[in-house]
Design a protein around this motif. Structure first.
Motif, PDB file in Angstrom:
ATOM      1  N   LYS A 281      28.268  41.513  30.277  1.00 46.91           N
ATOM      2  CA  LYS A 281      27.504  41.139  31.473  1.00 46.91           C
ATOM      3  C   LYS A 281      27.770  39.688  31.853  1.00 46.91           C
ATOM      4  O   LYS A 281      28.010  39.372  33.029  1.00 46.91           O
ATOM      5  N   ASP A 282      27.733  38.785  30.881  1.00 50.30           N
ATOM      6  CA  ASP A 282      27.957  37.364  31.163  1.00 50.30           C
ATOM      7  C   ASP A 282      29.372  37.112  31.678  1.00 50.30           C
ATOM      8  O   ASP A 282      29.574  36.279  32.574  1.00 50.30           O
ATOM      9  N   GLU A 283      30.360  37.819  31.120  1.00 46.17           N
ATOM     10  CA  GLU A 283      31.738  37.661  31.583  1.00 46.17           C
ATOM     11  C   GLU A 283      31.884  38.149  33.027  1.00 46.17           C
ATOM     12  O   GLU A 283      32.580  37.532  33.838  1.00 46.17           O
ATOM     13  N   ALA A 284      31.212  39.249  33.344  1.00 45.54           N
ATOM     14  CA  ALA A 284      31.292  39.781  34.702  1.00 45.54           C
ATOM     15  C   ALA A 284      30.653  38.838  35.707  1.00 45.54           C
ATOM     16  O   ALA A 284      31.211  38.575  36.781  1.00 45.54           O
ATOM     17  N   VAL A 285      29.493  38.308  35.367  1.00 48.24           N
ATOM     18  CA  VAL A 285      28.813  37.372  36.267  1.00 48.24           C
ATOM     19  C   VAL A 285      29.639  36.098  36.439  1.00 48.24           C
ATOM     20  O   VAL A 285      29.765  35.559  37.541  1.00 48.24           O
ATOM     21  N   GLY A 286      30.239  35.602  35.345  1.00 43.75           N
ATOM     22  CA  GLY A 286      31.105  34.425  35.435  1.00 43.75           C
ATOM     23  C   GLY A 286      32.313  34.677  36.316  1.00 43.75           C
ATOM     24  O   GLY A 286      32.735  33.797  37.083  1.00 43.75           O
ATOM     25  N   LEU A 287      32.878  35.881  36.229  1.00 46.29           N
ATOM     26  CA  LEU A 287      34.028  36.241  37.065  1.00 46.29           C
ATOM     27  C   LEU A 287      33.633  36.266  38.539  1.00 46.29           C
ATOM     28  O   LEU A 287      34.397  35.820  39.406  1.00 46.29           O
ATOM     29  N   LEU A 288      32.430  36.743  38.837  1.00 43.89           N
ATOM     30  CA  LEU A 288      31.966  36.765  40.225  1.00 43.89           C
ATOM     31  C   LEU A 288      31.733  35.360  40.765  1.00 43.89           C
ATOM     32  O   LEU A 288      32.029  35.084  41.929  1.00 43.89           O
ATOM     33  N   ARG A 289      31.222  34.481  39.933  1.00 37.41           N
ATOM     34  CA  ARG A 289      31.030  33.090  40.373  1.00 37.41           C
ATOM     35  C   ARG A 289      32.377  32.444  40.710  1.00 37.41           C
ATOM     36  O   ARG A 289      32.501  31.719  41.699  1.00 37.41           O
ATOM     37  N   LYS A 290      33.373  32.698  39.876  1.00 39.90           N
ATOM     38  CA  LYS A 290      34.707  32.162  40.134  1.00 39.90           C
ATOM     39  C   LYS A 290      35.280  32.763  41.424  1.00 39.90           C
ATOM     40  O   LYS A 290      35.910  32.061  42.228  1.00 39.90           O
ATOM     41  N   ALA A 291      35.037  34.064  41.635  1.00 42.97           N
ATOM     42  CA  ALA A 291      35.534  34.728  42.838  1.00 42.97           C
ATOM     43  C   ALA A 291      34.903  34.134  44.095  1.00 42.97           C
ATOM     44  O   ALA A 291      35.591  33.906  45.106  1.00 42.97           O
ATOM     45  N   MET A 292      33.615  33.862  44.053  1.00 43.43           N
ATOM     46  CA  MET A 292      32.941  33.296  45.224  1.00 43.43           C
ATOM     47  C   MET A 292      33.428  31.891  45.521  1.00 43.43           C
ATOM     48  O   MET A 292      33.506  31.477  46.680  1.00 43.43           O
ATOM     49  N   GLU A 293      33.797  31.159  44.483  1.00 47.03           N
ATOM     50  CA  GLU A 293      34.350  29.821  44.704  1.00 47.03           C
ATOM     51  C   GLU A 293      35.691  29.910  45.424  1.00 47.03           C
ATOM     52  O   GLU A 293      35.953  29.148  46.366  1.00 47.03           O
ATOM     53  N   LEU A 294      36.536  30.852  45.030  1.00 51.67           N
ATOM     54  CA  LEU A 294      37.819  31.036  45.697  1.00 51.67           C
ATOM     55  C   LEU A 294      37.640  31.471  47.143  1.00 51.67           C
ATOM     56  O   LEU A 294      38.340  31.004  48.046  1.00 51.67           O
ATOM     57  N   VAL A 295      36.697  32.380  47.377  1.00 52.57           N
ATOM     58  CA  VAL A 295      36.431  32.828  48.746  1.00 52.57           C
ATOM     59  C   VAL A 295      35.928  31.666  49.597  1.00 52.57           C
ATOM     60  O   VAL A 295      36.337  31.491  50.750  1.00 52.57           O
TER      61      VAL A 295
END
Length: 249
Positions: free
Chosen positions: A192-206
């Motif tokens: 769960k923590d890895e998935a949420v961290g991946l989404l935060r990184k994705a939103m930064e790129l967007v």
């Protein structure tokens, strides 16, 4: 009524929305071990203008289903009303006030709805991401992601980015998944923590690349126990790279 008046009225009735008005941009979702995480920013844009801020683009339907949307905000409000009525009818049909539509049932309904509307040449201008935990034949809840486009195209990925994010970060998501599987084994899923961290990184790129994206976003998480939309978060960003990208002095 004169013939020309009848023809004019028919022409008015047949008019269709050719372009969405206030829209949301990318939605990103990934599965993890025991659930699904989804993220979207909190702005509805009028053209290139951030017209409405603080707009949630994640909708909690019940304890097992969240829906994220991109595209026209008004059309999604219409869809929300339809889904609410379907959920109410389902409870009445079951005779159980606690009965809940599963994410797969919601996805199937939305697929039929959007395909019907586009076949009538009157589409709902949305791309919808349905996430949740779907019981299998043995009653075990498993992560579920379902996509429906405004043309009624539907599919079930393990991770997805819609809107401009489909071009910006879809490959990044695939790279992260492959890297994780190469390290921990093909059958090992993200935590769960890895998935949420991946989404935060994705939103930064967007946020760096999409002029319609906003710094405020919210993450939704669905597990076998419940579905919840977490409090909004804010991106700070690092714009030092602008000097090299835009030749600033």
């Amino acid at each position: 009524m004169a013939a020309h008046q009848v023809a004019h009225r028919i022409a008015e009735e047949n008019q269709r929305t050719l372009n969405p008005t206030c829209t949301g941009t990318s939605v990103v979702a990934v599965t993890f071990d025991g659930g699904v995480a989804i993220v979207a920013d909190r702005v509805a844009s009028y053209g290139k203008t951030a017209r409405y801020k603080g707009v949630s683009r994640l909708y909690r339907l019940n304890s097992s289903t969240l829906i994220g949307f991109g595209g026209d905000h008004a059309d999604f409000q219409f869809i929300q009303n339809l889904i609410y009525r379907r959920a109410h009818d389902y409870k009445a049909m079951c005779g159980d006030p606690d009965a809940e539509l599963s994410p797969m049932a919601v996805h199937s309904y939305l697929t039929a709805l959007l395909y019907y509307r586009r076949s009538r040449m009157n589409p709902l201008w949305n791309t919808l991401v349905v996430v949740g935990t779907q019981p299998d034949d043995e009653g075990v809840k498993k992560p579920f992601i379902g996509i429906v486009t405004l043309k009624g195209v539907a599919y079930h990925p393990k991770y997805v980015a819609t809107g401009l994010g489909a071009m910006l970060i879809q490959q990044s998501l695939e790279t992260e998944f492959r890297k994780h599987q190469a390290t921990y084994g093909a059958e090992t899923k993200l935590t769960k923590d890895e998935a949420v961290g991946l989404l935060r990184k994705a939103m930064e790129l967007v946020y760096y690349h999409d002029c319609l994206a906003h710094s405020e976003y919210e993450i939704g998480v669905v597990t076998t126990e419940d579905a919840a939309v977490l409090p909004p978060e804010e991106l700070v960003g690092n714009w030092a790279m602008a000097e090299t990208n835009c030749n600033y002095e």
